[in-house]
Design an enzyme around this catalytic site. Structure first.
Site, PDB file in Angstrom:
ATOM      1  N   HIS A   1       0.786  -1.233   0.000  1.00 31.16           N
ATOM      2  CA  HIS A   1       0.000   0.000   0.000  1.00 31.16           C
ATOM      3  C   HIS A   1       0.815   1.279   0.000  1.00 31.16           C
ATOM      4  O   HIS A   1       0.267   2.374  -0.123  1.00 31.16           O
ATOM      5  CB  HIS A   1      -0.933   0.040   1.217  1.00 31.16           C
ATOM      6  CG  HIS A   1      -0.202   0.378   2.478  1.00 31.16           C
ATOM      7  ND1 HIS A   1       0.493  -0.545   3.198  1.00 31.16           N
ATOM      8  CD2 HIS A   1      -0.035   1.555   3.118  1.00 31.16           C
ATOM      9  CE1 HIS A   1       1.040   0.039   4.241  1.00 31.16           C
ATOM     10  NE2 HIS A   1       0.746   1.306   4.229  1.00 31.16           N
TER      11      HIS A   1
HETATM   12  C1  UD1 Z   1      -1.370   5.606   6.095  1.00 30.78           C
HETATM   13  C2  UD1 Z   1      -0.045   6.085   6.645  1.00 30.78           C
HETATM   14  C3  UD1 Z   1       0.973   4.944   6.619  1.00 30.78           C
HETATM   15  C4  UD1 Z   1       0.408   3.674   7.248  1.00 30.78           C
HETATM   16  C5  UD1 Z   1      -0.924   3.333   6.587  1.00 30.78           C
HETATM   17  C6  UD1 Z   1      -1.554   2.081   7.169  1.00 30.78           C
HETATM   18  C7  UD1 Z   1       0.434   8.489   6.230  1.00 30.78           C
HETATM   19  C8  UD1 Z   1       1.218   9.444   5.452  1.00 30.78           C
HETATM   20  N1  UD1 Z   1       0.516   7.190   5.865  1.00 30.78           N
HETATM   21  O1  UD1 Z   1      -1.193   5.342   4.724  1.00 30.78           O
HETATM   22  O2  UD1 Z   1       2.124   5.335   7.315  1.00 30.78           O
HETATM   23  O3  UD1 Z   1       1.314   2.599   7.060  1.00 30.78           O
HETATM   24  O4  UD1 Z   1      -1.811   4.444   6.753  1.00 30.78           O
HETATM   25  O5  UD1 Z   1      -2.625   1.625   6.394  1.00 30.78           O
HETATM   26  O6  UD1 Z   1      -0.245   8.879   7.153  1.00 30.78           O
HETATM   27  N2  UD1 Z   1      -8.561   5.111   1.886  1.00 30.78           N
HETATM   28  C9  UD1 Z   1      -9.831   4.566   1.781  1.00 30.78           C
HETATM   29  N3  UD1 Z   1     -10.434   4.142   2.936  1.00 30.78           N
HETATM   30  C10 UD1 Z   1      -9.840   4.235   4.144  1.00 30.78           C
HETATM   31  C11 UD1 Z   1      -8.562   4.803   4.234  1.00 30.78           C
HETATM   32  C12 UD1 Z   1      -7.927   5.229   3.096  1.00 30.78           C
HETATM   33  O7  UD1 Z   1     -10.391   4.452   0.713  1.00 30.78           O
HETATM   34  O8  UD1 Z   1     -10.452   3.839   5.156  1.00 30.78           O
HETATM   35  C13 UD1 Z   1      -7.868   5.561   0.661  1.00 30.78           C
HETATM   36  C14 UD1 Z   1      -7.907   7.073   0.584  1.00 30.78           C
HETATM   37  O9  UD1 Z   1      -8.927   7.471  -0.235  1.00 30.78           O
HETATM   38  C15 UD1 Z   1      -6.569   7.441   0.031  1.00 30.78           C
HETATM   39  C16 UD1 Z   1      -5.700   6.244   0.251  1.00 30.78           C
HETATM   40  O10 UD1 Z   1      -6.520   5.179   0.721  1.00 30.78           O
HETATM   41  O11 UD1 Z   1      -6.643   7.689  -1.346  1.00 30.78           O
HETATM   42  C17 UD1 Z   1      -4.582   6.517   1.193  1.00 30.78           C
HETATM   43  O12 UD1 Z   1      -5.030   6.821   2.517  1.00 30.78           O
HETATM   44  P1  UD1 Z   1      -4.088   7.678   3.504  1.00 30.78           P
HETATM   45  O13 UD1 Z   1      -4.771   7.811   4.777  1.00 30.78           O
HETATM   46  O14 UD1 Z   1      -3.605   8.898   2.812  1.00 30.78           O
HETATM   47  O15 UD1 Z   1      -2.764   6.869   3.677  1.00 30.78           O
HETATM   48  P2  UD1 Z   1      -2.428   5.327   3.732  1.00 30.78           P
HETATM   49  O16 UD1 Z   1      -1.919   4.918   2.422  1.00 30.78           O
HETATM   50  O17 UD1 Z   1      -3.530   4.531   4.332  1.00 30.78           O
END
Ligand code: UD1
Length: 355
Positions: free
Chosen positions: A204
Site C-alpha cells: 500500500h
Molecule cells: C497511512 C499512513 C501509513 C500507514 C498506513 C496504514 C500516512 C502518510 N501514511 O497510509 O504510514 O502505514 O496508513 O494503512 O499517514 N482510503 C480509503 N479508505 C480508508 C482509508 C484510506 O479508501 O479507510 C484511501 C484514501 O482514499 C486514500 C488512500 O486510501 O486515497 C490513502 O489513505 P491515507 O490515509 O492517505 O494513507 P495510507 O496509504 O492509508
C-alpha cells in the site's frame, strides 16, 4: 486524575493504542481523538470492535485528501479540542499524518508531547512517514523506543532527554490476541485447508502504488511464487489498480482488507510474509515468520540483521532468490527482539512519574 489526549487515525495506530489504552485508563483520564484518516468499516470500526478500543470522545471525520490539506484540517480540530480539554499531555503513535498533526498542535500550544514508537528511521525523506517521524521526535518530551537502534538514531540527532527503551507495543497486542485466536476458523474463511501452503502479501505504500511500472512489476514477480498468494488489498492500491486497468496475475488471490485477528492468523500460518508495510515486517518477526520486504530500506534493520527479513525493493531476481532461500534453508533467526510484551505497562509507569 491527570488528563492525556491521545490522537489516532490510521489502522496501525488502532492496534498500538489498544494495549496502551487498557493500562493508561487505570491511572489517567484518556480523551481519545480519532482523526478519521482511515474511515472504511474494514479499515477502522472493525479494529475498535475486535480490540475493545474505547469509543473515541471525538471523531474528526477528516478522511482523505492531499497531505497538506489532511494534516491542516486535523490540526485545526485537534487545536480546538486541546484548548477546551486542556490535557496535561498529548500522546501520538507511529508516523502517519495523524501523528504529525497531533505533534504540531502540542508543540504550538506548549503541551508536553509523548511519542510511542519513537526513533525509527528509514533515512528516506521521500517517504511521508519519515518526515512525520523526524518532526514528531524533535518535538517530543517523552520518547518511547521499541529497539536500541531507535535509541541510537535519536542520539545521533542529539535527542537524549526523555528517551525510554520499553519494547514494542505491537508485541503486547500480538501476545494478547494469540491468547484467544481461533486460527482454524480464520483459515476456513479464506478457504485454506489444513497444511495448504500460501504466501501472505500486502502492498500500500505511496512509493509502490503511485509508480505504475513499479506496481505492475511487483505484482508480476510476486505471482511467480510457488504457492498461492493471499492479497488483502488496501483501498489506495485497489483504486490505482482499477483506475489503470492493471491486470492481477492469476496466482494472486484478492481479498478486502482483513481484520487484525485474521491478519495475525494468516501471517502465522503462511510460508512467508511479502509486504511493504512497516508494521507487518515486525509482526512477521514476532510471529517467527520470514519476511520479504518490497522496499529499498527498512526502519526495522534488526530483522534484516537476524536473517529473517530480506529487502528486495522492486527487483524480480532478488525476490526469487529470497523465496528460494527461505524454501531451502531452515530459518535460524532468534526472534527475541521487541521486548517482553509489557511495553504498555512500562510506558504508563514512566508517564506517571513524568507528566
Ligand atoms: C497511512 C499512513 C501509513 C500507514 C498506513 C496504514 C500516512 C502518510 N501514511 O497510509 O504510514 O502505514 O496508513 O494503512 O499517514 N482510503 C480509503 N479508505 C480508508 C482509508 C484510506 O479508501 O479507510 C484511501 C484514501 O482514499 C486514500 C488512500 O486510501 O486515497 C490513502 O489513505 P491515507 O490515509 O492517505 O494513507 P495510507 O496509504 O492509508
Amino acid at each position: 486524575m491527570k488528563k492525556i489526549l491521545t490522537v489516532i487515525g490510521a489502522r496501525p495506530q488502532f492496534i498500538k493504542c489498544a494495549p496502551v489504552s487498557q493500562v493508561l485508563r487505570k491511572k489517567f483520564k484518556e480523551i481519545l481523538v480519532h482523526t478519521g484518516q482511515h474511515y472504511d468499516q474494514n479499515m477502522s470500526d472493525v479494529f475498535f470492535e475486535q480490540l475493545s478500543i474505547p469509543t473515541p470522545n471525538y471523531n474528526l471525520g477528516i478522511g482523505s485528501s492531499t497531505h497538506a490539506v489532511q494534516t491542516a484540517q486535523m490540526m485545526m480540530k485537534i487545536e480546538e479540542i486541546s484548548l477546551s480539554e486542556k490535557p496535561d499531555a498529548i500522546l501520538v503513535y507511529g508516523d502517519t499524518n495523524s501523528t504529525l498533526a497531533g505533534a504540531l498542535v502540542a508543540a504550538k500550544l506548549l503541551i508536553p508531547l509523548v511519542h510511542i514508537e519513537a526513533g525509527l528511521r528509514s533515512f528516506n525523506k521521500k517517504m511521508p512517514e519519515e518526515v512525520n517521524r523526524v518532526c514528531t521526535d524533535h518535538l517530543s518530551k517523552l520518547l518511547f523506543c521499541p529497539t536500541d537502534v531507535a535509541v541510537t538514531n535519536l542520539l545521533n540527532e542529539n535527542i537524549s532527554q526523555g528517551v525510554h527503551l520499553v519494547g514494542d507495543v505491537m508485541k503486547d497486542a500480538i501476545f494478547q490476541v494469540l491468547e484467544n485466536l481461533d486460527v482454524s476458523t480464520v483459515l476456513q474463511k479464506f478457504d485454506i485447508v489444513e497444511n495448504k501452503k500460501y504466501y501472505f502479501f500486502t502492498l500500500h505504500r505511496q512509493e509502490n502504488t503511485d509508480d505504475l511500472d513499479r506496481l505492475s512489476r511487483i505484482l508480476n514477480f510476486v505471482s511467480f511464487s510457488k504457492y498461492p498468494v493471499i492479497f488483502p488489498i488496501h483501498p489506495r492500491t485497489r483504486k490505482v489498480i482499477e483506475q489503470n486497468n492493471i491486470r492481477i496475475p492469476q496466482n494472486i488471490i484478492l481479498h478486502p482488507p482483513v481484520n487484525y485477528f485474521e491478519s495475525i492468523a494468516l501471517q502465522k500460518k503462511s510460508e512467508c510474509v511479502i509486504t511493504d508495510s512497516g508494521g507487518m515486517q515486525k509482526e512477521a518477526y514476532i510471529l517467527q515468520k520470514p519476511c520479504i520486504t518490497l522496499r529499498p530500506e527498512t526502519e526495522w534493520v534488526e530483522t534484516v540483521q537476524d536473517g529473517v527479513n530480506i529487502l528486495v525493493d522492486d527487483n524480480a531476481e532478488k525476490f526469487i532468490e529470497a523465496i528460494q532461500k527461505y524454501q531451502n534453508n531452515k530459518i535460524v533467526g532468534t526472534f527475541v527482539r521487541y521486548g517482553d510484551g509489557k511495553a504498555s505497562v512500562k510506558i504508563v509507569e514512566t508517564l506517571e512519574k513524568s507528566i
